[in-house]
Write an enzyme that holds these catalytic residues in place. Structure first.
Site, mmCIF file in Angstrom:
data_model
loop_
_atom_site.group_PDB
_atom_site.id
_atom_site.type_symbol
_atom_site.label_atom_id
_atom_site.label_comp_id
_atom_site.label_asym_id
_atom_site.label_seq_id
_atom_site.Cartn_x
_atom_site.Cartn_y
_atom_site.Cartn_z
ATOM 1 C CG LEU A 181 39.862 42.575 47.497
ATOM 2 C CD1 LEU A 181 41.151 42.220 47.506
ATOM 3 C CD2 LEU A 181 39.681 44.026 47.591
ATOM 4 C CG ASP A 182 34.999 42.482 42.270
ATOM 5 O OD1 ASP A 182 34.178 42.783 42.929
ATOM 6 O OD2 ASP A 182 35.337 44.186 42.336
ATOM 7 N NE ARG A 183 37.908 33.697 38.668
ATOM 8 C CZ ARG A 183 38.590 33.927 37.336
ATOM 9 N NH1 ARG A 183 38.521 35.185 36.749
ATOM 10 N NH2 ARG A 183 39.692 33.374 36.498
ATOM 11 C CB THR A 237 39.871 43.144 42.938
ATOM 12 O OG1 THR A 237 39.773 43.676 42.070
ATOM 13 C CG2 THR A 237 41.054 44.512 43.628
ATOM 14 N NE ARG A 245 36.254 46.033 37.891
ATOM 15 C CZ ARG A 245 35.618 45.521 37.618
ATOM 16 N NH1 ARG A 245 34.857 44.685 38.896
ATOM 17 N NH2 ARG A 245 34.939 44.319 36.504
#
Length: 294
Positions: free
Chosen positions: A134-136, A138, A233
């Site tokens: 996951l993105d930082r 998220t 996104r």
């Protein structure tokens, strides 16, 4: 003779007479892992190491031993929100602002390092193998494999059969309260952002359903049918409803200091027995401004 255990061994009871390697393939073990296990002497028949591709009999126990491995990150300690764990997998509810994997600019305080610490504390002598990241900014479910067998099997299924649902708080109210976003995604020229591109983009499919509306915001449940970088996104921004706080594909917000995106649930099959499980991650505290969630 080894005393077999589920943490260090993968075992199958033979249902027919066939050679060992062929039977392991039928049980879902990759050819690469079989070759590696043959070379390291890690295949066992009824508890005894075998060096040749012998023919097995009905009810024989064929086992594959996982080799001990050195940690692939720094050893750091932190209490983790563990949602599920067995001998093959561990599912974590990652908090926002935590980097999943160590990178050049993020060598400390990563989920990788904390899992290395957890593995050491619990005598799990394996590398940390991420199935998804996951993105930082998220939050939500991250799946980690404890061995190469489960990594191979779940990774293959993750792209196609694993059901992945996210919660997002988006700007505005949707005219269509439910639908499918089918728009191909490609890297932009800056190589950081992603964009919709019908010429060179890869097929990307996201379904959505609006759950609640509040003060010109919408709480949306999203299902990923493909796994492109930043897919949710990009897709939500493309249809005019960027995720609240997403400064890369929309704009920042005074209500939350990150994109309001949370990996909420996963439905997958366990690698050894194909039993289906569904795991949920509680909504993070910084979603508190949307009252329907609390």
């Amino acid at each position: 003779m080894y005393r077999l255990n589920q943490k260090d061994f993968l075992s199958f009871r033979a249902t027919k007479e066939v050679k060992i390697n062929e039977y392991l393939k039928e049980c879902g073990v990759s050819s690469r892992l079989i070759r590696k296990s043959v070379n390291s002497g890690s295949i066992y028949l009824n508890g005894k190491s075998v060096k040749t591709n012998k023919k097995i009999k009905l009810n024989d126990i064929v086992s594959l031993r996982f080799e001990d491995e050195v940690p692939n990150g720094k050893i750091e300690n932190k209490n983790l929100d563990i949602l599920y764990e067995d001998e093959d997998l561990i599912l974590i509810n990652k908090e926002p602002f935590m980097v999943t994997h160590t990178a050049k600019d993020d060598s400390e305080g990563t989920l990788l390092n904390y899992l290395c610490g957890y593995f050491k504390e619990n005598n799990i002598n394996r590398k940390v193998r991420f199935i998804n990241r996951l993105d930082r900014d998220t939050s939500g479910i991250v799946v980690v494999s404890k061995n190469s067998f489960s990594q191979d099997k779940i990774s293959r299924e993750f792209k196609e059969s694993v059901e992945k649902k996210y919660l997002a708080i988006c700007e505005g109210t949707f005219k269509e309260k439910e639908g499918i976003i089918d728009a191909p995604i490609a890297k932009s020229e800056d190589n950081i952002k992603r964009e919709i591109n019908y010429v060179i983009g890869k097929k990307s499919l996201t379904s959505y359903k609006v759950l609640r509306e509040y003060k010109n915001m919408s709480l949306v449940m999203l299902t990923l049918h493909t796994g492109r970088t930043h897919q949710i996104r990009v897709h939500l921004s493309y249809i005019g409803h960027p995720i609240l706080g997403d400064s890369l594909y929309g704009k920042g917000s005074e209500l939350i200091n990150r994109q309001a995106l949370h990996s909420y649930s996963l439905k997958l099959k366990l690698p050894r027995n194909n039993k289906e499980i569904e795991i949920f991650a509680k909504v993070p505290g910084d979603f508190h401004f949307f009252p329907a969630l609390y």
